[in-house]
Design an enzyme around this catalytic site. Structure first.
Site, short mmCIF file in Angstrom:
data_model
loop_
_atom_site.label_atom_id
_atom_site.label_comp_id
_atom_site.label_asym_id
_atom_site.label_seq_id
_atom_site.Cartn_x
_atom_site.Cartn_y
_atom_site.Cartn_z
CE LYS A 18 97.52 -39.89 98.18
NZ LYS A 18 98.65 -39.00 98.44
CE1 TYR A 66 99.64 -34.98 97.35
CE2 TYR A 66 99.27 -33.65 99.31
CZ TYR A 66 98.78 -34.39 98.25
OH TYR A 66 97.44 -34.54 98.08
NE ARG A 108 88.68 -33.40 120.16
CZ ARG A 108 88.96 -33.09 121.44
NH1 ARG A 108 90.20 -33.20 121.90
NH2 ARG A 108 88.01 -32.69 122.23
CG ASP A 140 105.45 -37.81 102.66
OD1 ASP A 140 105.17 -39.00 102.45
OD2 ASP A 140 104.67 -36.87 102.39
C1 LIG Z 1 98.82 -37.78 99.09
C2 LIG Z 1 100.08 -37.38 99.74
C3 LIG Z 1 100.09 -36.63 100.92
C4 LIG Z 1 98.82 -36.15 101.57
O1 LIG Z 1 98.02 -37.21 102.01
P1 LIG Z 1 96.42 -37.10 102.17
O2 LIG Z 1 96.08 -38.41 102.79
O3 LIG Z 1 95.84 -36.90 100.81
O4 LIG Z 1 96.18 -35.94 103.07
C5 LIG Z 1 101.31 -36.31 101.49
N1 LIG Z 1 102.47 -36.70 100.92
C6 LIG Z 1 102.49 -37.42 99.78
C7 LIG Z 1 103.80 -37.82 99.21
C8 LIG Z 1 101.31 -37.79 99.16
O5 LIG Z 1 101.34 -38.49 98.02
#
Ligand SMILES: *Cc1c(COP(=O)(O)O)cnc(C)c1O
Length: 393
Positions: A205, A108, A55, A180
């Site tokens: 992604k 998001y 962890r 982000d």
């Molecule tokens: C999908 C996404 C998230 C969250 O990511 P997860 O891996 O699904 O928790 C955060 N910001 C953006 C822009 C995203 O497309």
């Protein structure tokens, strides 16, 4: 030969080999054995380097973090269990009751919920403003503002934030700028070179790229804050699985190739859709008719990414006809897969909004977002333009 253990209960030593594996090993061990309490002291005091408990960190996470650090020009990045775990680590680890955090108004969906539902329960004030308009961001700042969270390109209308304007405001007031970078990826945009203090990714992604792992990444410029966020993440239990890290690392080897090919496809598909009967409009930052085309050029250079959106005439009926007419393109609420996927914000990411709220963002029942993949361009364009024509009846 390696020694045979005295009982099946004991671990068999790893076989010797004069040659080394080319692939990265997976290390699923939760715990690591030390030689002596003195050796453990040395590790905890930083005099020697070693893992103790998964962890707190493990090799597959570090290998993956190191690779993404290289792409982002970052140091000491952390891999966490999801993109939202990365958002959580930064917000819970970096804010306290009484602080204010300002978010972009098209973040998001779960980041929006974090702002609306979770943080206020702990006494953190939150609000949203339009990140394409630096005056609106400035007007929303408060004396208690400690953090600004923005995405470079918004979902699903692909508006481009005024990152440089926001970075200048944040720097002048000592506010932490968190970017982000999931949609843009370091292939198109490296936030640290534009004044960001923190970079977040949903590795799920484009970076991992195969829709088979859920992971996040966070990098922090300031070493003191990095230690604080790391400690919060370990305490909150936002740990990633070694196997997921290994899969994501495997995906990353082809990231640049995938990105470039998908972007090339997106450019061609955007132009083809724009000329297709039944398509009302196409939104792609690389096209001259996109409202933020000029800013995209300044921030992203020649990079326009793999994401595009388009609107069909004919509302929900046309939308249903469209997805049924191209069943090989996965109609699924994600992005960044190796193959093209299609999402319909009105029935997924933006379903909680009222029709009026969606209309204000320009999201009708005929609106689709496309995460373009690496298929042969002719195949993709053929399928999608034929489906649009069919949907137009
Ligand atoms: C999908 C996404 C998230 C969250 O990511 P997860 O891996 O699904 O928790 C955060 N910001 C953006 C822009 C995203 O497309």
């Amino acid at each position: 030969m390696t020694e045979t253990p005295k009982t099946v209960v004991r671990r068999t030593p790893w076989p010797d080999s004069a040659s080394r594996p080319v692939g990265t090993p997976i290390q699923p061990s939760v715990v690591y054995a030390s030689d002596s309490p003195d050796a453990l002291d040395a590790q905890y005091e930083g005099r020697s380097k070693g893992y103790t408990y998964a962890r707190e960190g493990h090799p597959n996470a570090d290998v993956l973090a190191n690779k993404i650090d290289g792409l982002e020009g970052a140091e000491g990045g952390l891999i966490l269990g999801s993109g939202m775990a990365a958002v959580t680590a930064v917000m819970i680890g970096g804010l306290k009751a009484g602080d204010h955090v300002l978010g972009g108004d098209q973040l998001y969906g779960r980041s929006l919920r974090m702002m609306a539902e979770e943080l206020p329960r702990f006494g953190v004030q939150t609000s949203l403003a339009d990140p394409t308009d630096v005056a609106a961001i400035e007007a929303a700042l408060r004396p208690e503002t400690r953090m600004i969270l923005v995405e470079v390109v918004s979902n699903p209308t692909l508006r481009v934030a005024d990152i440089e304007g926001i970075a200048a405001l944040a720097a002048a007031r000592g506010i932490l700028l968190v970017v982000d970078n999931t949609f843009t990826t370091p292939r198109a945009f490296r936030p640290f070179e534009h004044g960001a203090d923190v970079v977040i990714h949903s590795v799920t992604k484009l970076l991992a790229g195969h829709s088979d792992v859920t992971l996040g990444y966070v990098a922090l410029k300031d070493a003191g804050l990095r230690k604080k966020i790391y400690d919060s993440a370990v305490t909150l239990g936002l740990t990633p699985s070694p196997f997921d890290c290994w899969l994501a690392e495997r995906g990353l080897y082809s990231f640049e190739l995938r990105y470039d090919r998908a972007e090339e496809n997106a450019t061609l598909l955007a132009d083809a859709l724009a000329q297709t009967p039944g398509v009302k409009r196409v939104l792609y930052p690389g096209r001259a008719d996109h409202p933020d085309h000029n800013r995209a050029g300044e921030l992203l250079g020649a990079r326009s990414g793999n994401m595009l959106s388009f609107e069909l005439e004919g509302g929900r009926a046309a939308a249903n006809a469209f997805t049924r007419a191209c069943p090989d393109i996965a109609f699924a609420p994600t992005l960044g897969d190796i193959g093209t996927t299609l999402s319909h914000p009105a029935s997924s990411s933006h379903r909680a909004l009222t029709p009026e709220g969606r209309a204000a963002l320009g999201i009708s029942e005929g609106f689709f977002r496309v995460s373009v993949g690496v298929e042969p361009a002719e195949l993709l364009i053929g399928e999608m333009t034929a489906a649009a024509k069919q949907a137009a009846g």
